[in-house]
Design an enzyme around this catalytic site. Structure first.
Site, short mmCIF file in Angstrom:
data_model
loop_
_atom_site.label_atom_id
_atom_site.label_comp_id
_atom_site.label_asym_id
_atom_site.label_seq_id
_atom_site.Cartn_x
_atom_site.Cartn_y
_atom_site.Cartn_z
N GLN A 179 0.84 -1.20 0.00
CA GLN A 179 0.00 0.00 0.00
C GLN A 179 0.88 1.25 0.00
O GLN A 179 0.55 2.25 -0.64
CB GLN A 179 -0.95 0.00 1.20
CG GLN A 179 -1.98 1.11 1.19
CD GLN A 179 -2.95 1.02 0.02
OE1 GLN A 179 -3.31 -0.06 -0.44
NE2 GLN A 179 -3.36 2.16 -0.51
N ALA A 233 -5.12 5.36 -0.81
CA ALA A 233 -5.17 5.51 0.65
C ALA A 233 -3.76 5.45 1.22
O ALA A 233 -2.90 4.75 0.70
CB ALA A 233 -6.02 4.40 1.25
N SER A 277 -5.90 1.54 4.26
CA SER A 277 -6.65 0.91 3.17
C SER A 277 -7.31 -0.37 3.67
O SER A 277 -6.68 -1.18 4.35
CB SER A 277 -5.73 0.56 2.00
OG SER A 277 -6.40 -0.32 1.12
N HIS A 322 -7.93 -2.86 1.99
CA HIS A 322 -7.29 -4.02 1.38
C HIS A 322 -6.25 -4.64 2.30
O HIS A 322 -5.90 -5.80 2.16
CB HIS A 322 -6.67 -3.64 0.03
CG HIS A 322 -7.72 -3.47 -1.03
ND1 HIS A 322 -8.29 -4.53 -1.67
CD2 HIS A 322 -8.33 -2.36 -1.52
CE1 HIS A 322 -9.19 -4.09 -2.54
NE2 HIS A 322 -9.25 -2.77 -2.46
N ASP A 324 -11.78 -6.20 -4.92
CA ASP A 324 -12.29 -5.39 -6.03
C ASP A 324 -12.66 -6.35 -7.15
O ASP A 324 -11.98 -7.36 -7.36
CB ASP A 324 -11.21 -4.43 -6.55
CG ASP A 324 -10.86 -3.34 -5.55
OD1 ASP A 324 -11.66 -3.09 -4.64
OD2 ASP A 324 -9.77 -2.75 -5.69
N GLU A 371 -17.51 3.64 -4.94
CA GLU A 371 -16.74 2.56 -5.56
C GLU A 371 -17.62 1.33 -5.72
O GLU A 371 -17.66 0.47 -4.85
CB GLU A 371 -15.51 2.20 -4.71
CG GLU A 371 -14.44 3.27 -4.69
CD GLU A 371 -13.08 2.78 -4.15
OE1 GLU A 371 -13.01 1.61 -3.71
OE2 GLU A 371 -12.13 3.56 -4.17
N HIS A 429 -15.86 -2.22 -5.10
CA HIS A 429 -15.15 -2.61 -3.86
C HIS A 429 -16.13 -3.21 -2.85
O HIS A 429 -17.04 -2.54 -2.39
CB HIS A 429 -14.45 -1.37 -3.29
CG HIS A 429 -13.69 -1.62 -2.01
ND1 HIS A 429 -12.31 -1.62 -1.94
CD2 HIS A 429 -14.11 -1.88 -0.75
CE1 HIS A 429 -11.93 -1.86 -0.70
NE2 HIS A 429 -13.01 -2.01 0.05
ZN LIG Z 1 -10.79 -1.71 -3.36
#
Ligand SMILES: [Zn+2]
Length: 240
Positions: free
Chosen positions: A140, A153, A158, A160, A167, A211, A214
Site C-alpha cells: 500500500q 489511501a 486501506s 485491502h 475489487d 466505488e 469494492h
Molecule cells: Zn478496493
C-alpha cells in the site's frame, strides 16, 4: 516609607509563591499532571483490542460488533497481518476469475465469495473477475507513493490491508456499474456478508468516492442491515 513598601512587596511575592508551590506539590501528589493527554484519550471512540488466533493483536473498532473498521482515522498497525490468507489462484474450481495470480483474501472471505459467485452463476450471471484483494502495508505504501491522482489511501488506512475486501470487474466491461454483474451483486451481496463499502452519497462519511467495485466482508446480519438501510459502515458502527 520606601523601605516599608519594598518589604511589603517582597513579602507578597513570597506568600503568592508559597501558595503556588503548595498547590503544585499537592497536584503532583494526587497525580494531577496537566491532563491534555487524558482528555484526548477520553474523546477517542471506544476501542478495544482483540487477540487473533495466531496471537497477533488486531484493533477492533467496536467491542460489541467485532467488525474491523479501517479508514483515515482508524489506522492498522504497520505489522498487521490478517489470519489465514488464501491465495485465490490455488483454489481450484472457483466460480470467478482472477486478473492476477497472486491475489489473496482471508479464508472466511473466500468461502463467502465462493458461495456468492456460485449463486450468481445459478442465476446465469457469471464473468466476474477479481482484480485486487489483500495488500500488505509495504504494498500500500508503494501504491501511495506512486499515485499521481491522489486517490490512493495512506498505508495503514486501506481496507485491502485487512484481507476482508476485494475489487471486482466484469469480463470485457469498462464501467462495472452498468453491468448485469453489478446489478446482481448489489442486490445479493449482503446475503453472503458483503457490503458496498463506499456507497454513493456517503462520500462525506467514508471519505471515499463511490466505488461500485469494492466489496467488504462484515458478516451477514450486519451486511443486511447496512445494505437495507443504505448506510455506511461508519454509521452502522456508531449506532451499535
Ligand atoms: Zn478496493
Amino acid at each position: 516609607m520606601k523601605k516599608f513598601l519594598a518589604i511589603f512587596l517582597i513579602g507578597m511575592v513570597v506568600i503568592v509563591g508559597a501558595l503556588f508551590f503548595h498547590r503544585w506539590s499537592e497536584a503532583l501528589l494526587q497525580g494531577e499532571s496537566p491532563s491534555q493527554d487524558q482528555a484526548s484519550e477520553r474523546s477517542l471512540p471506544q476501542r478495544d483490542k482483540r487477540i487473533t488466533e495466531s496471537g497477533r493483536t488486531a484493533p477492533v473498532s467496536n467491542g460489541s460488533t467485532g467488525i474491523l473498521l479501517v479508514n483515515a482515522s482508524n489506522q492498522l498497525p504497520q505489522n498487521y497481518k490478517p489470519v489465514e490468507l488464501l491465495r485465490l489462484y490455488e483454489q481450484k474450481g472457483r466460480h470467478f476469475q482472477l486478473a492476477e495470480s497472486d491475489i489473496e483474501v482471508c479464508a472466511t472471505v473466500f468461502d463467502a465469495m465462493e458461495r456468492m459467485f456460485a449463486a450468481a452463476g445459478r442465476d446465469d450471471v457469471s464473468g466476474f473477475i477479481i482484480t485486487s484483494g489483500y495488500r500488505s502495508f509495504a504494498e500500500q505504501a508503494e501504491i501511495f507513493a506512486t499515485d499521481k491522482n491522489g486517490n490512493a489511501a495512506r498505508p495503514g488506512t486501506s481496507e485491502h490491508e485487512t484481507g476482508l475486501a476485494f475489487d471486482v470487474t466484469a469480463y470485457g466491461k469498462k464501467n462495472f456499474e452498468r453491468t448485469p454483474q453489478f446489478a446482481w451483486l448489489s442486490k445479493h451481496c449482503a446475503e453472503y456478508g458483503f457490503i458496498i463499502r463506499y456507497p454513493q452519497g456517503k462520500e462525506d462519511v467514508t471519505g471515499y468516492p463511490y466505488e461500485p467495485w469494492h466489496y467488504r466482508y462484515v458478516g451477514s446480519p450486519a451486511a443486511k442491515e447496512i445494505m437495507d438501510k443504505g448506510i455506511a459502515l461508519e454509521e452502522y458502527l456508531e449506532q451499535s
